[in-house]
Scaffold this motif. Structure first.
Motif, PDB file in Angstrom:
ATOM      1  N   UNK A  31      10.210  -4.953   3.685  1.00  0.00           N
ATOM      2  CA  UNK A  31       9.201  -5.307   3.389  1.00  0.00           C
ATOM      3  C   UNK A  31       9.431  -6.331   2.787  1.00  0.00           C
ATOM      4  N   UNK A  32       7.938  -6.933   3.128  1.00  0.00           N
ATOM      5  CA  UNK A  32       7.986  -8.679   2.945  1.00  0.00           C
ATOM      6  C   UNK A  32       6.642  -8.529   1.894  1.00  0.00           C
ATOM      7  N   UNK A  33       5.703  -7.429   1.644  1.00  0.00           N
ATOM      8  CA  UNK A  33       5.013  -7.222   0.179  1.00  0.00           C
ATOM      9  C   UNK A  33       4.509  -6.015   0.437  1.00  0.00           C
ATOM     10  N   UNK A  34       4.625  -5.318  -0.709  1.00  0.00           N
ATOM     11  CA  UNK A  34       3.605  -3.834  -0.902  1.00  0.00           C
ATOM     12  C   UNK A  34       2.494  -3.823  -1.736  1.00  0.00           C
ATOM     13  N   UNK A  35       1.314  -3.904  -1.666  1.00  0.00           N
ATOM     14  CA  UNK A  35       0.042  -3.630  -2.594  1.00  0.00           C
ATOM     15  C   UNK A  35      -0.565  -2.377  -2.418  1.00  0.00           C
ATOM     16  N   UNK A  36      -0.459  -1.384  -3.783  1.00  0.00           N
ATOM     17  CA  UNK A  36      -1.350  -0.670  -3.869  1.00  0.00           C
ATOM     18  C   UNK A  36      -2.667  -0.649  -4.571  1.00  0.00           C
ATOM     19  N   UNK A  37      -3.258   0.181  -4.866  1.00  0.00           N
ATOM     20  CA  UNK A  37      -4.648  -0.113  -4.925  1.00  0.00           C
ATOM     21  C   UNK A  37      -4.742   0.361  -6.498  1.00  0.00           C
ATOM     22  N   UNK A  38      -5.742  -0.738  -7.568  1.00  0.00           N
ATOM     23  CA  UNK A  38      -5.570   0.274  -8.763  1.00  0.00           C
ATOM     24  C   UNK A  38      -5.714   1.518  -9.268  1.00  0.00           C
ATOM     25  N   UNK A  39      -5.306   2.247 -10.399  1.00  0.00           N
ATOM     26  CA  UNK A  39      -5.379   3.526 -10.704  1.00  0.00           C
ATOM     27  C   UNK A  39      -6.267   4.051 -11.002  1.00  0.00           C
ATOM     28  N   UNK A  40      -7.317   3.115 -10.771  1.00  0.00           N
ATOM     29  CA  UNK A  40      -9.224   4.130 -10.949  1.00  0.00           C
ATOM     30  C   UNK A  40      -9.735   3.510  -9.934  1.00  0.00           C
ATOM     31  N   UNK A  41      -8.670   3.866  -8.574  1.00  0.00           N
ATOM     32  CA  UNK A  41      -9.353   3.623  -7.452  1.00  0.00           C
ATOM     33  C   UNK A  41      -9.073   5.058  -6.532  1.00  0.00           C
ATOM     34  N   UNK A  42      -9.436   5.296  -5.568  1.00  0.00           N
ATOM     35  CA  UNK A  42      -8.895   6.110  -4.767  1.00  0.00           C
ATOM     36  C   UNK A  42      -7.263   5.669  -4.102  1.00  0.00           C
ATOM     37  N   UNK A  43      -6.274   6.466  -4.247  1.00  0.00           N
ATOM     38  CA  UNK A  43      -5.045   5.649  -4.349  1.00  0.00           C
ATOM     39  C   UNK A  43      -4.647   5.292  -2.484  1.00  0.00           C
ATOM     40  N   UNK A  44      -4.198   3.840  -2.356  1.00  0.00           N
ATOM     41  CA  UNK A  44      -3.825   3.319  -1.181  1.00  0.00           C
ATOM     42  C   UNK A  44      -2.999   2.965  -1.882  1.00  0.00           C
ATOM     43  N   UNK A  45      -1.981   2.308  -0.233  1.00  0.00           N
ATOM     44  CA  UNK A  45      -0.748   1.446   0.092  1.00  0.00           C
ATOM     45  C   UNK A  45      -0.638   1.264   1.164  1.00  0.00           C
ATOM     46  N   UNK A  46      -0.940  -0.635   0.797  1.00  0.00           N
ATOM     47  CA  UNK A  46      -0.290  -1.261   2.573  1.00  0.00           C
ATOM     48  C   UNK A  46       0.874  -2.029   2.191  1.00  0.00           C
ATOM     49  N   UNK A  47       1.371  -2.457   3.337  1.00  0.00           N
ATOM     50  CA  UNK A  47       2.827  -2.943   3.293  1.00  0.00           C
ATOM     51  C   UNK A  47       3.311  -3.779   4.530  1.00  0.00           C
ATOM     52  N   UNK A  48       3.497  -5.313   4.343  1.00  0.00           N
ATOM     53  CA  UNK A  48       3.888  -5.728   5.369  1.00  0.00           C
ATOM     54  C   UNK A  48       5.237  -5.130   5.267  1.00  0.00           C
ATOM     55  N   UNK A  49       5.827  -5.063   6.970  1.00  0.00           N
ATOM     56  CA  UNK A  49       7.198  -4.742   7.375  1.00  0.00           C
ATOM     57  C   UNK A  49       7.453  -5.756   8.274  1.00  0.00           C
ATOM     58  N   UNK A  50       8.667  -5.647   8.775  1.00  0.00           N
ATOM     59  CA  UNK A  50       9.388  -5.919   9.969  1.00  0.00           C
ATOM     60  C   UNK A  50      10.517  -5.274  10.236  1.00  0.00           C
ATOM     61  N   UNK A  51      10.867  -4.082  11.449  1.00  0.00           N
ATOM     62  CA  UNK A  51      11.576  -4.023  11.610  1.00  0.00           C
ATOM     63  C   UNK A  51      12.285  -4.300  12.805  1.00  0.00           C
ATOM     64  N   UNK A  52      13.943  -4.392  12.969  1.00  0.00           N
ATOM     65  CA  UNK A  52      14.398  -5.251  14.054  1.00  0.00           C
ATOM     66  C   UNK A  52      15.380  -3.821  14.404  1.00  0.00           C
ATOM     67  N   UNK A  53      16.027  -3.467  16.037  1.00  0.00           N
ATOM     68  CA  UNK A  53      16.471  -2.367  16.375  1.00  0.00           C
ATOM     69  C   UNK A  53      17.723  -3.509  16.508  1.00  0.00           C
ATOM     70  N   UNK A  54      18.828  -2.691  16.152  1.00  0.00           N
ATOM     71  CA  UNK A  54      19.900  -3.364  16.177  1.00  0.00           C
ATOM     72  C   UNK A  54      20.813  -3.063  17.536  1.00  0.00           C
ATOM     73  N   UNK A  55      20.374  -2.240  18.331  1.00  0.00           N
ATOM     74  CA  UNK A  55      21.062  -2.155  19.318  1.00  0.00           C
ATOM     75  C   UNK A  55      20.680  -3.265  20.807  1.00  0.00           C
ATOM     76  N   UNK A  56      19.150  -4.021  20.306  1.00  0.00           N
ATOM     77  CA  UNK A  56      18.505  -4.914  20.924  1.00  0.00           C
ATOM     78  C   UNK A  56      19.680  -5.895  20.613  1.00  0.00           C
TER      79      UNK A  56
END
Length: 127
Positions: free
Chosen positions: A67-92
């Motif tokens: 996970x390179x970044x993880x952001x959430x909405x403030x408690x007074x807003x509709x809950x949501x989360x956004x994460x910038x993610x990198x995934x590597x398959x080690x079999x490749x």
């Protein structure tokens, strides 16, 4: 129609796969230090909840998830989360492209998904 295209152009890059920018700051996102991810092994039907600290890789099966970044909405807003993610398959081979790189949204998991024959991954929350 041109107004709609302008709106998409202004908002699209922040959430597009491959973008290194986060959700727009003016949208009220708050940076967090860790992400809670849900991983599914499609073969065994095993679901695992992973806690990933931003910048530290975690393993699930043959995947290495960073996970390179993880952001959430403030408690007074509709809950949501956004994460910038990198995934590597080690079999490749190491020179292979990443299995996934981009933003995942908790409230829209189908918007930007990991497309993998064995595993599913989604963001649940940022903490």
């Amino acid at each position: 129609m041109p107004l709609l295209l302008l709106a998409l152009a202004l908002s699209g890059p922040a959430l597009a796969q491959g973008s290194d920018q986060g959700p727009p700051a003016e949208a009220g996102w708050v940076r967090k230090r860790s992400a809670q991810l849900q991983a599914l092994d499609k073969v065994t039907a095993r679901i695992t909840v992973l806690d990933a600290v931003v910048g530290q890789p975690v393993r699930f099966g043959s995947l290495t998830v960073t996970v390179r970044a993880c952001n959430a909405r403030p408690p007074d807003e509709v809950p949501d989360a956004a994460a910038y993610i990198e995934v590597r398959d080690d079999l490749l081979p190491a020179a292979s492209p990443l299995a996934f790189r981009g933003w995942m949204l908790a409230n829209a998991p189908a918007a930007h998904m990991l497309e993998h024959p064995v595993y599913d991954l989604r963001i649940l929350d940022c903490r």
